[in-house]
Design a protein around this motif. Structure first.
Motif, PDB file in Angstrom:
ATOM      1  N   LEU A 175      -6.939   2.839  10.475  1.00 33.82           N
ATOM      2  CA  LEU A 175      -6.844   4.183   9.892  1.00 33.82           C
ATOM      3  C   LEU A 175      -8.211   4.887   9.943  1.00 33.82           C
ATOM      4  O   LEU A 175      -8.301   6.064  10.274  1.00 33.82           O
ATOM      5  CB  LEU A 175      -6.363   4.040   8.454  1.00 33.82           C
ATOM      6  CG  LEU A 175      -5.792   5.229   7.714  1.00 33.82           C
ATOM      7  CD1 LEU A 175      -4.811   4.737   6.681  1.00 33.82           C
ATOM      8  CD2 LEU A 175      -6.854   6.017   7.033  1.00 33.82           C
ATOM      9  N   TYR A 212      -1.586   8.305  12.160  1.00 31.52           N
ATOM     10  CA  TYR A 212      -0.197   8.144  11.721  1.00 31.52           C
ATOM     11  C   TYR A 212       0.313   6.835  12.311  1.00 31.52           C
ATOM     12  O   TYR A 212      -0.447   6.116  12.964  1.00 31.52           O
ATOM     13  CB  TYR A 212       0.656   9.367  12.103  1.00 31.52           C
ATOM     14  CG  TYR A 212       0.857   9.620  13.569  1.00 31.52           C
ATOM     15  CD1 TYR A 212      -0.107  10.280  14.325  1.00 31.52           C
ATOM     16  CD2 TYR A 212       2.015   9.201  14.214  1.00 31.52           C
ATOM     17  CE1 TYR A 212       0.082  10.507  15.680  1.00 31.52           C
ATOM     18  CE2 TYR A 212       2.203   9.438  15.570  1.00 31.52           C
ATOM     19  CZ  TYR A 212       1.236  10.088  16.298  1.00 31.52           C
ATOM     20  OH  TYR A 212       1.426  10.311  17.630  1.00 31.52           O
ATOM     21  N   TYR A 244       4.239   0.790   8.135  1.00 31.50           N
ATOM     22  CA  TYR A 244       4.634   1.749   7.088  1.00 31.50           C
ATOM     23  C   TYR A 244       4.787   1.071   5.726  1.00 31.50           C
ATOM     24  O   TYR A 244       4.430   1.643   4.703  1.00 31.50           O
ATOM     25  CB  TYR A 244       5.925   2.473   7.479  1.00 31.50           C
ATOM     26  CG  TYR A 244       5.645   3.666   8.351  1.00 31.50           C
ATOM     27  CD1 TYR A 244       5.219   4.868   7.796  1.00 31.50           C
ATOM     28  CD2 TYR A 244       5.745   3.583   9.723  1.00 31.50           C
ATOM     29  CE1 TYR A 244       4.927   5.959   8.587  1.00 31.50           C
ATOM     30  CE2 TYR A 244       5.454   4.670  10.533  1.00 31.50           C
ATOM     31  CZ  TYR A 244       5.050   5.854   9.955  1.00 31.50           C
ATOM     32  OH  TYR A 244       4.743   6.934  10.741  1.00 31.50           O
ATOM     33  N   LEU A 278       1.303   0.622   4.516  1.00 32.54           N
ATOM     34  CA  LEU A 278       0.722   1.906   4.121  1.00 32.54           C
ATOM     35  C   LEU A 278       1.300   2.393   2.790  1.00 32.54           C
ATOM     36  O   LEU A 278       0.583   2.938   1.954  1.00 32.54           O
ATOM     37  CB  LEU A 278       0.972   2.949   5.214  1.00 32.54           C
ATOM     38  CG  LEU A 278       0.063   2.836   6.438  1.00 32.54           C
ATOM     39  CD1 LEU A 278       0.600   3.662   7.596  1.00 32.54           C
ATOM     40  CD2 LEU A 278      -1.363   3.278   6.115  1.00 32.54           C
ATOM     41  N   GLU A 279       2.606   2.151   2.595  1.00 30.14           N
ATOM     42  CA  GLU A 279       3.256   2.545   1.344  1.00 30.14           C
ATOM     43  C   GLU A 279       2.643   1.777   0.169  1.00 30.14           C
ATOM     44  O   GLU A 279       2.367   2.341  -0.887  1.00 30.14           O
ATOM     45  CB  GLU A 279       4.747   2.254   1.455  1.00 30.14           C
ATOM     46  CG  GLU A 279       5.573   2.868   0.336  1.00 30.14           C
ATOM     47  CD  GLU A 279       7.046   2.568   0.487  1.00 30.14           C
ATOM     48  OE1 GLU A 279       7.529   2.462   1.626  1.00 30.14           O
ATOM     49  OE2 GLU A 279       7.712   2.407  -0.542  1.00 30.14           O
ATOM     50  N   GLU A 320      -0.771   3.055  -0.533  1.00 32.27           N
ATOM     51  CA  GLU A 320      -0.685   4.355  -1.213  1.00 32.27           C
ATOM     52  C   GLU A 320      -0.392   4.156  -2.696  1.00 32.27           C
ATOM     53  O   GLU A 320      -0.943   4.847  -3.541  1.00 32.27           O
ATOM     54  CB  GLU A 320       0.397   5.216  -0.549  1.00 32.27           C
ATOM     55  CG  GLU A 320       0.241   6.684  -0.850  1.00 32.27           C
ATOM     56  CD  GLU A 320       1.083   7.578   0.043  1.00 32.27           C
ATOM     57  OE1 GLU A 320       1.935   7.071   0.778  1.00 32.27           O
ATOM     58  OE2 GLU A 320       0.869   8.801  -0.012  1.00 32.27           O
ATOM     59  N   VAL A 338      -4.911   4.860  -0.172  1.00 34.32           N
ATOM     60  CA  VAL A 338      -4.553   5.724   0.953  1.00 34.32           C
ATOM     61  C   VAL A 338      -3.760   6.903   0.417  1.00 34.32           C
ATOM     62  O   VAL A 338      -3.069   6.763  -0.584  1.00 34.32           O
ATOM     63  CB  VAL A 338      -3.692   4.885   1.949  1.00 34.32           C
ATOM     64  CG1 VAL A 338      -2.861   5.764   2.828  1.00 34.32           C
ATOM     65  CG2 VAL A 338      -4.563   3.960   2.790  1.00 34.32           C
ATOM     66  N   ARG A 339      -3.908   8.063   1.060  1.00 33.65           N
ATOM     67  CA  ARG A 339      -3.033   9.195   0.713  1.00 33.65           C
ATOM     68  C   ARG A 339      -2.392   9.707   2.005  1.00 33.65           C
ATOM     69  O   ARG A 339      -2.903   9.451   3.101  1.00 33.65           O
ATOM     70  CB  ARG A 339      -3.814  10.293  -0.013  1.00 33.65           C
ATOM     71  CG  ARG A 339      -4.934  10.873   0.773  1.00 33.65           C
ATOM     72  CD  ARG A 339      -5.584  12.061   0.087  1.00 33.65           C
ATOM     73  NE  ARG A 339      -6.902  12.268   0.707  1.00 33.65           N
ATOM     74  CZ  ARG A 339      -8.032  11.880   0.169  1.00 33.65           C
ATOM     75  NH1 ARG A 339      -8.048  11.306  -1.011  1.00 33.65           N
ATOM     76  NH2 ARG A 339      -9.182  12.076   0.795  1.00 33.65           N
ATOM     77  N   SER A 340      -1.284  10.420   1.869  1.00 34.09           N
ATOM     78  CA  SER A 340      -0.589  10.868   3.072  1.00 34.09           C
ATOM     79  C   SER A 340      -0.157  12.322   2.955  1.00 34.09           C
ATOM     80  O   SER A 340      -0.035  12.855   1.844  1.00 34.09           O
ATOM     81  CB  SER A 340       0.631   9.988   3.332  1.00 34.09           C
ATOM     82  OG  SER A 340       1.601  10.200   2.335  1.00 34.09           O
ATOM     83  N   ARG A 364       3.793  11.570   9.604  1.00 34.28           N
ATOM     84  CA  ARG A 364       3.128  11.464   8.302  1.00 34.28           C
ATOM     85  C   ARG A 364       1.704  10.974   8.558  1.00 34.28           C
ATOM     86  O   ARG A 364       1.499   9.873   9.076  1.00 34.28           O
ATOM     87  CB  ARG A 364       3.867  10.504   7.374  1.00 34.28           C
ATOM     88  CG  ARG A 364       3.218  10.392   5.993  1.00 34.28           C
ATOM     89  CD  ARG A 364       4.083   9.602   5.048  1.00 34.28           C
ATOM     90  NE  ARG A 364       5.240  10.356   4.591  1.00 34.28           N
ATOM     91  CZ  ARG A 364       5.234  11.201   3.561  1.00 34.28           C
ATOM     92  NH1 ARG A 364       4.128  11.386   2.872  1.00 34.28           N
ATOM     93  NH2 ARG A 364       6.326  11.838   3.213  1.00 34.28           N
ATOM     94  N   PHE A 401      -2.050   9.781   7.524  1.00 34.47           N
ATOM     95  CA  PHE A 401      -2.660   9.018   6.430  1.00 34.47           C
ATOM     96  C   PHE A 401      -4.175   9.165   6.460  1.00 34.47           C
ATOM     97  O   PHE A 401      -4.781   9.263   7.530  1.00 34.47           O
ATOM     98  CB  PHE A 401      -2.292   7.539   6.547  1.00 34.47           C
ATOM     99  CG  PHE A 401      -0.827   7.281   6.329  1.00 34.47           C
ATOM    100  CD1 PHE A 401      -0.334   7.017   5.060  1.00 34.47           C
ATOM    101  CD2 PHE A 401       0.068   7.331   7.382  1.00 34.47           C
ATOM    102  CE1 PHE A 401       1.018   6.799   4.852  1.00 34.47           C
ATOM    103  CE2 PHE A 401       1.425   7.111   7.195  1.00 34.47           C
ATOM    104  CZ  PHE A 401       1.900   6.846   5.921  1.00 34.47           C
TER     105      PHE A 401
END
Lengths: 132, 107
Positions: B17, B25, B47, B50-51, B54, B59-61, B76, B78
């Motif tokens: 990232l 993404y 994903y 990443l979820e 988050e 992490v933010r998206s 999406r 990130f």
């Protein structure tokens, strides 16, 4: 160029939206297909995609489980007290508590084992962004 | 450093990232991991990770615009939070310290 891919795989991908797969994930798979990824790659992604959708759905549903269990236990206790002496109900309750507690403990331990993590990475000199 | 340390795949995702910067993404993140590890990566696992990151606040998206190549589906994007960057630095420091103490075996 989507033609070389099996119709079944593409149908499954189209169907993924309706079973709650993430929109951006389906979009990513479609983007990679247009770049010519292999059939094996596509099937691997489909398995992951449906697996993730299924676990997300199960996680959503298990949020209701503690309430349902509590309600069911209350109903069983009330029914038992109405047909048997309270001392017998208490003994049966303690027995159930021990068995259910032990099973729950083993279940929790098993879920933690799945989540275990091993971290082995290259040395700092091998990492390109060493100045982080 | 938080109580729960970063997992191996979590760290790979965070580093990928960082490398992709504004274009981070699912696809480029997965490709960066594939290139660095030499192993195929399942996008769903990226994903999922990443979820989780988050949820941890690392992490933010943000949702991008839909494109035709993606069947009208949006990307999406990130990006890493300050906490995420701190965690990566802490993980690097811990790993570097540990690797320094490992005897080198050659041949």
């Amino acid at each position: 160029m989507i033609m070389p891919y099996p119709r079944l795989a593409l149908r499954l991908l189209a169907f993924a939206d309706s079973v709650g797969a993430r929109e951006e994930l389906v979009g990513d798979v479609l983007e990679e297909i247009s770049r010519g990824r292999s059939q094996l790659w596509l099937y691997r992604q489909l398995i992951g995609l449906f697996g993730l959708a299924l676990t997300t759905e199960m996680r959503k549903r298990t949020r209701l489980t503690p309430q349902a269990i509590a309600l069911a236990l209350c109903a069983v206790l009330l029914a038992a007290v109405s047909i048997a002496p309270i001392s017998s109900v208490l003994v049966a309750w303690l027995g159930f508590y021990c068995v259910a507690g032990t099973l729950s403990l083993f279940g929790h331990m098993a879920s933690r084992t799945v989540d275990s993590r091993g971290t082995v990475l290259p040395s700092a000199s091998e990492v390109p962004n060493a100045g982080l | 450093m938080s109580r729960e340390s970063l997992g191996h795949f979590e760290l790979l995702v965070l580093l990928a990232l960082l490398r992709e910067e504004d274009e981070a993404y699912g696809v480029p993140i997965a490709r960066a991991i594939e290139e660095s590890t030499g192993k195929p990566v399942v996008l769903a696992s990226v994903y999922n990770t990443l979820e989780r990151l988050e949820e941890k606040g690392l992490v933010r998206s943000a949702v991008g615009l839909p494109t035709a190549a993606r069947g009208g589906r949006a990307k999406r994007y990130f990006s890493m939070t300050t906490t995420g960057l701190r965690e990566v630095r802490a993980a690097k420091k811990a790993l570097t310290t540990l690797w320094r103490g490992v005897p080198v075996h050659e041949g």
